[in-house]
Design an enzyme around this catalytic site. Structure first.
Site, PDB file in Angstrom:
ATOM      1  N   LEU A  43       0.913  -1.251  -0.047  1.00 39.17           N
ATOM      2  CA  LEU A  43      -0.066  -0.023   0.026  1.00 39.17           C
ATOM      3  C   LEU A  43       0.921   1.282   0.108  1.00 39.17           C
ATOM      4  O   LEU A  43       0.537   2.197  -0.618  1.00 39.17           O
ATOM      5  CB  LEU A  43      -0.965   0.033   1.187  1.00 39.17           C
ATOM      6  N   LYS A  44       1.906   1.173   0.685  1.00 39.85           N
ATOM      7  CA  LYS A  44       2.895   2.395   0.721  1.00 39.85           C
ATOM      8  C   LYS A  44       3.364   2.818  -0.483  1.00 39.85           C
ATOM      9  O   LYS A  44       3.417   4.070  -0.837  1.00 39.85           O
ATOM     10  CB  LYS A  44       4.021   2.127   1.795  1.00 39.85           C
TER      11      LYS A  44
END
Length: 314
Positions: free
Chosen positions: A166-167
């Site tokens: 996600l980052k």
């Protein structure tokens, strides 16, 4: 809980500072002895080296510039890992790599979580940054008290590696937004628009974004120092492209972004500030995309407060 923090750079130093302000028993380590000295002067302990820190601490946090740097640190700490120990990875890294290293940590009987942050150095400095946490729920409950000191919104993203996936997605989106803002601001300047008015027009519109509210100010002030360098951008968008390639997703914008940032590095240096990418357009047009009244650096004006877990909609 005695905590170790390895990596006191632009982000790591601010996260470690939040722990120190909160009274944590903190050991620190960095390849730059000057950064370590700054923390020991404020009450932290000099951790010495990664192996000693894992031996002496309950949890060791890493916030490092590359997957290779994290791997080297983890290998040094492994002999001292065991039940009760936690490795908390706060670097922006490759999900497969954190899973590979995490398997070694778990085999030693220790626990692991990948917990990258998002929101900019100015919010890391006040403990108001957002934190993703990829790990089993039991480990999440153990590290949550530390995370709520360093960040405002804490999201448990699922299994180990999910936070890193996600980052890199969020950093890809931020970079895409930065590049489109550079084009938008340059076209408005070429069209004779007042740049302060242009800034406010974007801010109250459907085109507004976190990147505009922060980085556009530094672009217009001319400082262009967001505490994030082009080599880090390349690492992150490269990791996103790697994910797409692994899953056979044919991207069109991503390769172009990588090419633009590569050209920026060629022109301004591998570790030039990422906001300097607008200078490619300034050079092409002969324009100076600046305006008076904008700050030289970003300051988080939101009061520092204890963080809390954010629960996704179901």
């Amino acid at each position: 809980m005695r905590t170790g923090f390895i990596g006191l750079g632009n982000v790591g130093g601010k996260l470690a500072g939040s722990l120190l302000r909160a009274g944590a028993a903190l050991d620190v380590h960095d390849l730059d002895p000057g950064l370590v000295a700054t923390f020991t002067a404020k009450g932290a302990n000099d951790g010495g080296d990664p192996a000693r820190m894992m031996r002496d601490c309950d949890t060791v946090i890493t916030c490092l510039p590359s997957p290779a740097a994290s791997a080297a640190v983890v290998e040094a700490m492994l002999p001292h890992m065991g039940p009760g120990k936690i490795w908390l990875e706060m670097s922006t890294t490759d999900a497969a790599e954190v899973q590979r290293l995490g398997a070694k940590v778990i085999a030693q009987g220790a626990a692991v979580a990948d917990c990258p942050v998002s929101g900019g150095c100015h919010r890391a400095d006040t403990g108001n940054i957002s934190i993703y946490a990829g790990c089993d729920r039991a480990t999440f409950e153990r590290v949550l008290p530390l995370l709520t000191v360093m960040g405002r919104k804490i999201l448990h993203t699922g299994a180990l590696g999910s936070a890193s996936v996600l980052k890199v997605m969020t950093n890809y989106l931020a970079t895409a937004n930065l590049l489109t803002l550079c084009e938008a601001l340059t076209v408005m300047k070429a069209s004779g628009m007042d740049m302060s008015t242009t800034f406010e027009a974007i801010a109250i519109s459907s085109g507004n974004s976190f990147v505009h509210e922060t980085e556009s100010q530094l672009i217009l002030s001319g400082t262009r120092d967001v505490n994030f360098t082009m080599d880090l951008v390349q690492k992150d968008i490269g990791l996103f492209q790697k994910l797409a390639d692994q899953h056979n997703v044919p991207l069109e914008i991503s390769p172009l972004m990588i090419d633009i940032m590569t050209d920026g590095q060629r022109r301004y240096g591998m570790r030039a500030q990422s906001d300097r990418i607008i200078e490619r357009l300034e050079e092409a047009t002969g324009l100076s995309v600046t305006a008076p009244g904008f700050p030289d650096r970003l300051i988080d004006t939101e009061p520092e407060a204890q963080g809390a877990e954010l629960t996704p909609r179901r």
